[in-house]
Design a protein around this motif. Structure first.
Motif, PDB file in Angstrom:
ATOM      1  N   PRO A  76       0.863  -1.020  -0.078  1.00  0.00           N
ATOM      2  CA  PRO A  76       0.047   0.249   0.074  1.00  0.00           C
ATOM      3  C   PRO A  76       0.838   1.377   0.130  1.00  0.00           C
ATOM      4  O   PRO A  76       0.402   2.308  -0.664  1.00  0.00           O
ATOM      5  N   THR A  77       2.065   1.103   0.578  1.00  0.00           N
ATOM      6  CA  THR A  77       2.838   2.301   0.652  1.00  0.00           C
ATOM      7  C   THR A  77       3.230   2.733  -0.617  1.00  0.00           C
ATOM      8  O   THR A  77       3.316   4.153  -0.797  1.00  0.00           O
ATOM      9  N   SER A  78       3.358   1.912  -1.502  1.00  0.00           N
ATOM     10  CA  SER A  78       4.093   2.396  -3.016  1.00  0.00           C
ATOM     11  C   SER A  78       2.796   3.260  -3.549  1.00  0.00           C
ATOM     12  O   SER A  78       3.281   4.117  -4.402  1.00  0.00           O
ATOM     13  N   TYR A  79       1.690   2.689  -3.377  1.00  0.00           N
ATOM     14  CA  TYR A  79       0.386   3.610  -3.932  1.00  0.00           C
ATOM     15  C   TYR A  79       0.468   4.729  -3.234  1.00  0.00           C
ATOM     16  O   TYR A  79      -0.174   5.717  -3.996  1.00  0.00           O
ATOM     17  N   TYR A  80       0.497   4.823  -2.102  1.00  0.00           N
ATOM     18  CA  TYR A  80       0.446   6.249  -1.331  1.00  0.00           C
ATOM     19  C   TYR A  80       1.459   7.216  -1.891  1.00  0.00           C
ATOM     20  O   TYR A  80       1.069   8.297  -2.188  1.00  0.00           O
ATOM     21  N   LEU A 121      -6.280  10.460  -5.941  1.00  0.00           N
ATOM     22  CA  LEU A 121      -7.356   9.978  -5.392  1.00  0.00           C
ATOM     23  C   LEU A 121      -7.334   8.418  -5.514  1.00  0.00           C
ATOM     24  O   LEU A 121      -7.642   7.856  -4.433  1.00  0.00           O
ATOM     25  N   LYS A 122      -7.200   8.082  -6.833  1.00  0.00           N
ATOM     26  CA  LYS A 122      -7.415   6.779  -7.194  1.00  0.00           C
ATOM     27  C   LYS A 122      -6.657   5.833  -6.507  1.00  0.00           C
ATOM     28  O   LYS A 122      -6.497   4.863  -6.068  1.00  0.00           O
ATOM     29  N   LYS A 123      -4.928   6.490  -6.525  1.00  0.00           N
ATOM     30  CA  LYS A 123      -4.045   5.723  -5.736  1.00  0.00           C
ATOM     31  C   LYS A 123      -4.110   5.642  -4.257  1.00  0.00           C
ATOM     32  O   LYS A 123      -3.857   4.594  -3.495  1.00  0.00           O
ATOM     33  N   PHE A 124      -4.650   6.661  -3.663  1.00  0.00           N
ATOM     34  CA  PHE A 124      -4.802   6.742  -2.236  1.00  0.00           C
ATOM     35  C   PHE A 124      -5.819   5.621  -1.998  1.00  0.00           C
ATOM     36  O   PHE A 124      -5.547   5.110  -0.837  1.00  0.00           O
ATOM     37  N   LEU A 125      -7.027   5.777  -2.603  1.00  0.00           N
ATOM     38  CA  LEU A 125      -8.105   4.689  -2.332  1.00  0.00           C
ATOM     39  C   LEU A 125      -7.576   3.220  -2.579  1.00  0.00           C
ATOM     40  O   LEU A 125      -8.035   2.359  -1.586  1.00  0.00           O
ATOM     41  N   ALA A 160      -4.572   2.299  -2.076  1.00  0.00           N
ATOM     42  CA  ALA A 160      -3.778   1.973  -0.820  1.00  0.00           C
ATOM     43  C   ALA A 160      -4.464   1.468   0.175  1.00  0.00           C
ATOM     44  O   ALA A 160      -4.511   0.621   0.900  1.00  0.00           O
ATOM     45  N   GLU A 161      -5.666   2.315   0.402  1.00  0.00           N
ATOM     46  CA  GLU A 161      -6.649   1.962   1.493  1.00  0.00           C
ATOM     47  C   GLU A 161      -7.339   0.590   1.306  1.00  0.00           C
ATOM     48  O   GLU A 161      -7.577   0.118   2.259  1.00  0.00           O
ATOM     49  N   GLU A 162      -7.781   0.369   0.327  1.00  0.00           N
ATOM     50  CA  GLU A 162      -8.447  -0.851  -0.144  1.00  0.00           C
ATOM     51  C   GLU A 162      -7.498  -2.011   0.209  1.00  0.00           C
ATOM     52  O   GLU A 162      -7.950  -3.066   0.714  1.00  0.00           O
ATOM     53  N   ILE A 163      -6.227  -1.925  -0.032  1.00  0.00           N
ATOM     54  CA  ILE A 163      -5.291  -2.938   0.184  1.00  0.00           C
ATOM     55  C   ILE A 163      -5.208  -3.268   1.539  1.00  0.00           C
ATOM     56  O   ILE A 163      -4.975  -4.587   2.242  1.00  0.00           O
ATOM     57  N   SER A 164      -4.911  -2.040   2.369  1.00  0.00           N
ATOM     58  CA  SER A 164      -4.603  -2.089   3.730  1.00  0.00           C
ATOM     59  C   SER A 164      -5.334  -1.033   4.677  1.00  0.00           C
ATOM     60  O   SER A 164      -4.669   0.011   4.711  1.00  0.00           O
ATOM     61  N   MET A 174      -4.557  12.770   2.874  1.00  0.00           N
ATOM     62  CA  MET A 174      -4.407  12.864   1.549  1.00  0.00           C
ATOM     63  C   MET A 174      -5.928  12.710   0.912  1.00  0.00           C
ATOM     64  O   MET A 174      -5.974  12.959  -0.150  1.00  0.00           O
ATOM     65  N   ILE A 175      -6.436  11.565   1.349  1.00  0.00           N
ATOM     66  CA  ILE A 175      -7.948  11.267   0.941  1.00  0.00           C
ATOM     67  C   ILE A 175      -8.688  12.445   1.190  1.00  0.00           C
ATOM     68  O   ILE A 175      -9.574  12.983   0.443  1.00  0.00           O
ATOM     69  N   ILE A 176      -8.717  12.833   2.209  1.00  0.00           N
ATOM     70  CA  ILE A 176      -9.352  13.992   2.803  1.00  0.00           C
ATOM     71  C   ILE A 176      -9.147  15.159   1.878  1.00  0.00           C
ATOM     72  O   ILE A 176      -9.939  15.916   1.425  1.00  0.00           O
ATOM     73  N   LYS A 177      -7.823  15.542   1.617  1.00  0.00           N
ATOM     74  CA  LYS A 177      -7.530  16.762   0.796  1.00  0.00           C
ATOM     75  C   LYS A 177      -7.966  16.703  -0.513  1.00  0.00           C
ATOM     76  O   LYS A 177      -8.663  17.730  -1.143  1.00  0.00           O
ATOM     77  N   CYS A 178      -7.841  15.306  -0.977  1.00  0.00           N
ATOM     78  CA  CYS A 178      -8.469  15.232  -2.507  1.00  0.00           C
ATOM     79  C   CYS A 178      -9.924  15.580  -2.547  1.00  0.00           C
ATOM     80  O   CYS A 178     -10.443  15.983  -3.445  1.00  0.00           O
ATOM     81  N   TYR A 179     -10.692  15.206  -1.699  1.00  0.00           N
ATOM     82  CA  TYR A 179     -12.111  15.067  -1.566  1.00  0.00           C
ATOM     83  C   TYR A 179     -12.316  16.561  -1.306  1.00  0.00           C
ATOM     84  O   TYR A 179     -13.527  17.188  -1.830  1.00  0.00           O
TER      85      TYR A 179
END
Length: 317
Positions: free
Chosen positions: A196-200, A236-240, A242-246, A256-261
């Motif tokens: 997940p860190t790589s997606y972040y 946002l797609k990458k952050f989400l 990462a969150e989906e994986i872990s 960062m998800i909050i900032k994107c939204y």
């Protein structure tokens, strides 16, 4: 030329007194190694059957390699343990104490040294020391990139250190390096799609590109003829993902998800993830810093969509 059996050579040899010392060793698998330790003369060794010499030599080399792997594994374990416990200063002292150790030239150790130096650079207040740690960390992971090209962590930390190092260079150098950073983050994901860190990190790259100032965009266009492609939606797609994986693995990913939204005026989603982050246990100094940043963002969310009194964030802080 008349050939002699090994036994005849024993009888005729001027070194038979040495051979007598060596014979009891034949029952052991490490005969040659023990013989060498006792410094048997070369003529004595020459009298041994070739198959025994080859076999014993191979066993000696195998034993050395086995010990090397055990020692390497021990160093890796110590560095990983100190990193997980956030004992970065202790790890730094351990590295400095053992930097002349040949095993510390292994790419398995070099990228771990790089991440220790990076983490230390984040907490030091001395600007010169911060830069020194970043540059030395980058040099370590740079040494690891070729022999460790198959390891996703090497690419991940190469991208992190290169990106951080560029903060001390000119703007055009930062833009030039942006593409290289992207390549290494994408390679890290290709090698390990479940990290997940790589997606972040990739999401952060898209976010930074999306938020480039006007003059930096003009400079990038001047250098390359086109702009690096990256939008808030891409981030946002990458952050989400990462969150989906872990789920809930990293406080900064939630932030960062909050900032994107907020940037996309997606009010209910920003509220949902802000509550998740507020409820998340703060375990590290970084978590505390993220919490403080969230507190500054909450008024922006409330202005976008006033919450009912019972759902107000002020009661949750």
């Amino acid at each position: 030329m008349r050939s002699y059996s090994w036994f005849r050579l024993f009888l005729l040899s001027r070194h038979r007194h040495q051979l007598c010392r060596f014979i009891p060793l034949f029952s052991k698998r490490n005969a040659l190694f023990t013989g060498i330790q006792r410094r048997i003369p070369l003529p004595t060794l020459a009298a041994l059957p070739l198959w025994l010499v080859v076999q014993a030599t191979t066993q000696v080399e195998d034993a050395k390699e086995s010990n090397r792997q055990k020692n390497l594994a021990s160093i890796v374990e110590q560095l990983d343990t100190m990193f997980d416990k956030e004992e970065f200063q202790k790890a730094y002292e351990y590295i400095e104490k053992n930097k002349t150790n040949e095993l510390f030239q292994s790419h398995y150790i070099q990228w771990r040294i790089a991440r220790i130096f990076y983490k230390l650079s984040l907490i030091t207040k001395d600007k010169q020391l911060k830069r020194k740690l970043v540059e030395e960390g980058f040099e370590q992971v740079k040494l690891a990139i070729q022999p460790g090209n198959h390891i996703y962590s090497v690419h991940k930390w190469y991208g992190i250190l290169l990106n951080e190092k560029c903060q001390y260079t000119s703007t055009d150098e930062q833009i030039r390096s942006a593409y290289e950073v992207l390549d290494h983050f994408e390679e890290a994901i290709r090698l390990n799609p479940q990290d997940p860190t790589s997606y972040y990190l990739l999401g952060s790259w898209y976010w930074e590109i999306a938020k480039l100032s006007g003059w930096k965009r003009r400079l990038a266009k001047l250098i390359y003829g086109e702009l690096p492609q990256g939008t808030v939606h891409d981030a946002l797609k990458k952050f989400l993902l990462a969150e989906e994986i872990s789920p809930n693995f990293y406080s900064k990913n939630l932030l960062m998800i909050i900032k994107c939204y907020v940037e996309l005026n997606s009010r209910p989603a920003a509220m949902e993830f802000a509550k998740l982050l507020l409820d998340r246990e703060r375990q590290t100094q970084e978590d505390e810093e993220v919490h403080q940043e969230l507190l500054k963002i909450i008024p922006q969310i409330e202005r976008l969509l006033p919450f009912p009194q019972q759902a107000g964030f002020s009661k949750n802080v």
